[in-house]
Design an enzyme around this catalytic site. Structure first.
Site, PDB file in Angstrom:
ATOM      1  N   ARG A  74      46.166  39.642  47.442  1.00 51.67           N
ATOM      2  CA  ARG A  74      46.017  39.339  48.865  1.00 51.67           C
ATOM      3  C   ARG A  74      45.726  40.572  49.714  1.00 51.67           C
ATOM      4  O   ARG A  74      44.842  40.510  50.576  1.00 51.67           O
ATOM      5  CB  ARG A  74      47.264  38.627  49.381  1.00 51.67           C
ATOM      6  CG  ARG A  74      47.450  37.195  48.858  1.00 51.67           C
ATOM      7  CD  ARG A  74      48.694  36.573  49.480  1.00 51.67           C
ATOM      8  NE  ARG A  74      48.967  35.224  49.008  1.00 51.67           N
ATOM      9  CZ  ARG A  74      49.795  34.922  48.001  1.00 51.67           C
ATOM     10  NH1 ARG A  74      50.407  35.910  47.337  1.00 51.67           N
ATOM     11  NH2 ARG A  74      50.012  33.671  47.654  1.00 51.67           N
TER      12      ARG A  74
ATOM     13  N   TYR B  45      38.852  30.945  33.390  1.00 60.15           N
ATOM     14  CA  TYR B  45      39.354  29.581  33.386  1.00 60.15           C
ATOM     15  C   TYR B  45      38.475  28.815  32.412  1.00 60.15           C
ATOM     16  O   TYR B  45      37.267  28.684  32.631  1.00 60.15           O
ATOM     17  CB  TYR B  45      39.263  28.946  34.775  1.00 60.15           C
ATOM     18  CG  TYR B  45      40.327  29.389  35.743  1.00 60.15           C
ATOM     19  CD1 TYR B  45      41.663  29.046  35.549  1.00 60.15           C
ATOM     20  CD2 TYR B  45      40.006  30.132  36.874  1.00 60.15           C
ATOM     21  CE1 TYR B  45      42.658  29.439  36.444  1.00 60.15           C
ATOM     22  CE2 TYR B  45      40.982  30.525  37.781  1.00 60.15           C
ATOM     23  CZ  TYR B  45      42.296  30.178  37.552  1.00 60.15           C
ATOM     24  OH  TYR B  45      43.265  30.579  38.446  1.00 60.15           O
TER      25      TYR B  45
ATOM     26  N   GLY C 270      53.441  39.782  44.723  1.00 55.65           N
ATOM     27  CA  GLY C 270      54.353  40.302  45.726  1.00 55.65           C
ATOM     28  C   GLY C 270      54.253  41.787  45.998  1.00 55.65           C
ATOM     29  O   GLY C 270      55.063  42.331  46.744  1.00 55.65           O
ATOM     30  N   VAL C 271      53.262  42.463  45.422  1.00 56.74           N
ATOM     31  CA  VAL C 271      53.160  43.919  45.560  1.00 56.74           C
ATOM     32  C   VAL C 271      52.604  44.255  46.950  1.00 56.74           C
ATOM     33  O   VAL C 271      51.465  43.917  47.278  1.00 56.74           O
ATOM     34  CB  VAL C 271      52.249  44.514  44.474  1.00 56.74           C
ATOM     35  CG1 VAL C 271      52.131  46.024  44.635  1.00 56.74           C
ATOM     36  CG2 VAL C 271      52.780  44.150  43.088  1.00 56.74           C
TER      37      VAL C 271
ATOM     38  N   TYR D 122      40.895  22.755  39.494  1.00 60.46           N
ATOM     39  CA  TYR D 122      41.690  22.938  38.281  1.00 60.46           C
ATOM     40  C   TYR D 122      41.501  21.763  37.317  1.00 60.46           C
ATOM     41  O   TYR D 122      41.519  21.936  36.095  1.00 60.46           O
ATOM     42  CB  TYR D 122      43.169  23.096  38.626  1.00 60.46           C
ATOM     43  CG  TYR D 122      43.531  24.460  39.170  1.00 60.46           C
ATOM     44  CD1 TYR D 122      43.036  25.617  38.599  1.00 60.46           C
ATOM     45  CD2 TYR D 122      44.377  24.591  40.266  1.00 60.46           C
ATOM     46  CE1 TYR D 122      43.362  26.866  39.095  1.00 60.46           C
ATOM     47  CE2 TYR D 122      44.718  25.841  40.766  1.00 60.46           C
ATOM     48  CZ  TYR D 122      44.209  26.975  40.181  1.00 60.46           C
ATOM     49  OH  TYR D 122      44.528  28.200  40.672  1.00 60.46           O
TER      50      TYR D 122
ATOM     51  N   SER E 181      36.983  36.970  39.036  1.00 59.50           N
ATOM     52  CA  SER E 181      37.482  35.624  38.787  1.00 59.50           C
ATOM     53  C   SER E 181      36.369  34.693  38.342  1.00 59.50           C
ATOM     54  O   SER E 181      35.221  34.805  38.794  1.00 59.50           O
ATOM     55  CB  SER E 181      38.123  35.065  40.068  1.00 59.50           C
ATOM     56  OG  SER E 181      38.402  33.683  39.940  1.00 59.50           O
TER      57      SER E 181
ATOM     58  N   LYS F   2      47.557  35.794  30.960  1.00 62.48           N
ATOM     59  CA  LYS F   2      48.113  35.970  32.301  1.00 62.48           C
ATOM     60  C   LYS F   2      49.015  34.788  32.659  1.00 62.48           C
ATOM     61  O   LYS F   2      48.628  33.627  32.479  1.00 62.48           O
ATOM     62  CB  LYS F   2      46.981  36.092  33.326  1.00 62.48           C
ATOM     63  CG  LYS F   2      47.431  36.336  34.762  1.00 62.48           C
ATOM     64  CD  LYS F   2      46.202  36.595  35.643  1.00 62.48           C
ATOM     65  CE  LYS F   2      46.594  36.898  37.078  1.00 62.48           C
ATOM     66  NZ  LYS F   2      47.082  35.709  37.781  1.00 62.48           N
TER      67      LYS F   2
ATOM     68  N   TYR G 211      44.470  29.013  52.535  1.00 60.89           N
ATOM     69  CA  TYR G 211      44.315  29.017  51.078  1.00 60.89           C
ATOM     70  C   TYR G 211      44.711  30.370  50.488  1.00 60.89           C
ATOM     71  O   TYR G 211      45.436  30.456  49.492  1.00 60.89           O
ATOM     72  CB  TYR G 211      42.866  28.693  50.702  1.00 60.89           C
ATOM     73  CG  TYR G 211      42.569  28.977  49.253  1.00 60.89           C
ATOM     74  CD1 TYR G 211      43.027  28.125  48.253  1.00 60.89           C
ATOM     75  CD2 TYR G 211      41.861  30.116  48.882  1.00 60.89           C
ATOM     76  CE1 TYR G 211      42.787  28.403  46.919  1.00 60.89           C
ATOM     77  CE2 TYR G 211      41.618  30.398  47.551  1.00 60.89           C
ATOM     78  CZ  TYR G 211      42.078  29.543  46.577  1.00 60.89           C
ATOM     79  OH  TYR G 211      41.855  29.826  45.261  1.00 60.89           O
TER      80      TYR G 211
ATOM     81  N   VAL H 267      40.988  37.158  42.066  1.00 65.67           N
ATOM     82  CA  VAL H 267      41.199  36.284  43.219  1.00 65.67           C
ATOM     83  C   VAL H 267      39.934  35.454  43.394  1.00 65.67           C
ATOM     84  O   VAL H 267      38.817  36.000  43.401  1.00 65.67           O
ATOM     85  CB  VAL H 267      41.479  37.088  44.508  1.00 65.67           C
ATOM     86  CG1 VAL H 267      41.633  36.156  45.700  1.00 65.67           C
ATOM     87  CG2 VAL H 267      42.715  37.962  44.349  1.00 65.67           C
TER      88      VAL H 267
ATOM     89  N   HIS I 100      51.340  33.953  39.608  1.00 66.68           N
ATOM     90  CA  HIS I 100      50.204  33.509  40.407  1.00 66.68           C
ATOM     91  C   HIS I 100      50.480  33.687  41.907  1.00 66.68           C
ATOM     92  O   HIS I 100      50.063  32.885  42.742  1.00 66.68           O
ATOM     93  CB  HIS I 100      49.867  32.046  40.105  1.00 66.68           C
ATOM     94  CG  HIS I 100      48.400  31.749  40.046  1.00 66.68           C
ATOM     95  ND1 HIS I 100      47.691  31.684  38.869  1.00 66.68           N
ATOM     96  CD2 HIS I 100      47.499  31.499  41.023  1.00 66.68           C
ATOM     97  CE1 HIS I 100      46.419  31.393  39.123  1.00 66.68           C
ATOM     98  NE2 HIS I 100      46.279  31.283  40.429  1.00 66.68           N
TER      99      HIS I 100
ATOM    100  N   THR J 137      43.852  33.114  32.291  1.00 65.90           N
ATOM    101  CA  THR J 137      44.912  32.628  33.172  1.00 65.90           C
ATOM    102  C   THR J 137      45.465  31.338  32.579  1.00 65.90           C
ATOM    103  O   THR J 137      44.759  30.338  32.493  1.00 65.90           O
ATOM    104  CB  THR J 137      44.388  32.397  34.594  1.00 65.90           C
ATOM    105  OG1 THR J 137      44.042  33.656  35.169  1.00 65.90           O
ATOM    106  CG2 THR J 137      45.447  31.747  35.464  1.00 65.90           C
TER     107      THR J 137
END
Length: 367
Positions: A316, A144, A294-295, A211, A119, A237, A37, A91, A261, A170
């Site tokens: 992550r 959310y 992607g950082v 969701y 989150s 976001k 996940y 996250v 995301h 988000t």
């Protein structure tokens, strides 16, 4: 999904060279469903892969004889001095990685000296997260929305009560992305989601169900609602286009968050970094810009700031640090990014964050 979910209990310093090493080690201690996940992307994971690859579309020009020593990574947001322009992205369910969950993450981020973004789908309450970070640590709340505005008002009031300095809406996850790894693993959430318990328990739910319980039909009116109810800056976001910048700012957003995301939603969409400059030009300095997806390197942070971001969020990597070292592991991950950023700043001839913003990146004609 595992019948008995046993997250890591690790706490202490960790040994790693880079983020790839960290991910590989984290896979050994996070249960299979949880790791899948956390680590996976959507569909063919094209966009997930492009997020990292896209940083190579721009090159950092080394500069010499610039009289640079001990580059200063500090920056400010809302009067808060941050150790570096690097913050914690929202996250879900840190408890999948470590039993100490957001309590350890918030403490590690506070020890580093930057913003922790909690989150809506956290494994801990906002009271626990605030207590762990401490009253002086800057915390934002990622929202959310429920389909019920009464519940939304209650959650926003809870966030304000617990010291949130900004609300992050988000907007790119009104339906679950095509998370094939979760389906292969039969993953359902093994943990409760106490912040949104009024409309989502979390336990036993698939991501689609999670969701599905939140509001899908988001519009500019929702941004205005949040700004009115919270009386705090609202970041939207998931912005990747000029049109969405205009839509968000016209609705009252006071911050833009460039993100796809982490490649977990629309596969086949652009890399987040490839959208950043387009969005930054549309924003034209009117509001702060946060960037994520992607950082994995200090170079990535530098390129994002040079391309228009004010703050860069990591997700992550911090969760992998949490799995392997708890609070100390999270802080070490932030320290890693800061150290690499300092090295890049020195070699690029930039003394401080303001100088990074003026840096001109070179197009990579060979990509």
């Amino acid at each position: 999904m595992e019948k008995s979910y046993e997250a890591s209990t690790a706490e202490g310093t960790i040994d790693f060279i880079n983020m790839q090493d960290l991910a590989e080690e984290a896979e050994k201690v996070i249960p299979k469903g949880g790791y899948g996940y956390i680590s996976s992307g959507a569909g063919d994971i094209f966009t997930y892969r492009e997020n990292e690859r896209a940083f190579n579309h721009k090159l950092i020009i080394p500069h010499i004889l610039k009289d640079i020593e001990r580059p200063d990574t500090t920056t400010e947001i809302y009067g808060e001095k941050l150790t570096a322009p690097i913050i914690m992205a929202p996250v879900a369910a840190h408890g999948l990685a470590n039993v100490a969950a957001e309590r350890a993450s918030a403490k590690g981020v506070a020890d580093f000296g930057t913003v922790f973004t909690a989150s809506s789908y956290a494994s801990c309450t906002l009271e626990e997260i605030r207590a762990a970070g401490g009253d002086s640590a800057p915390q934002w709340f990622q929202f959310y929305m429920s389909k019920d505005d009464g519940i939304n008002r209650d959650i926003l009031a809870m966030a304000k009560r617990n010291g949130a300095q900004a609300i992050v809406l988000t907007a790119d996850a009104t339906v679950g992305g095509n998370r094939e790894t979760d389906r292969r693993n039969g993953f359902t959430f093994p943990l409760a989601m106490p912040i949104v318990q009024a409309y989502q328990s979390g336990i036993g739910q698939t991501m689609d169900a999670v969701y599905g319980s939140s509001k899908q039909k988001l519009s500019p009116a929702d941004v205005a609602f949040i700004a009115r109810e919270a009386q705090l800056p609202v970041y939207v976001k998931g912005v990747q286009s000029e049109e969405d910048v205009a839509r968000a700012l016209d609705a009252g957003a006071q911050g833009i968050w460039v993100s796809n995301h982490g490649g977990r939603q629309l596969d086949g969409g652009p890399a987040s970094f490839d959208s950043l400059q387009i969005v930054a030009e549309a924003v034209a300095g009117r509001v702060p810009i946060v960037f994520d997806s992607g950082v994995r390197r200090g170079q990535h942070v530098f390129k994002a700031i040079a391309s228009g971001a004010d703050l860069v969020a990591i997700g992550r990597p911090a969760i992998y640090g949490l799995a392997l070292g708890g609070q100390m592991g999270v802080k070490q991950v932030f320290d890693f990014f800061k150290k690499e950023l300092e090295m890049v700043m020195q070699l690029a001839g930039t003394q401080d964050v303001a100088a990074i913003k003026k840096a001109v990146l070179r197009e990579n004609r060979y990509m």
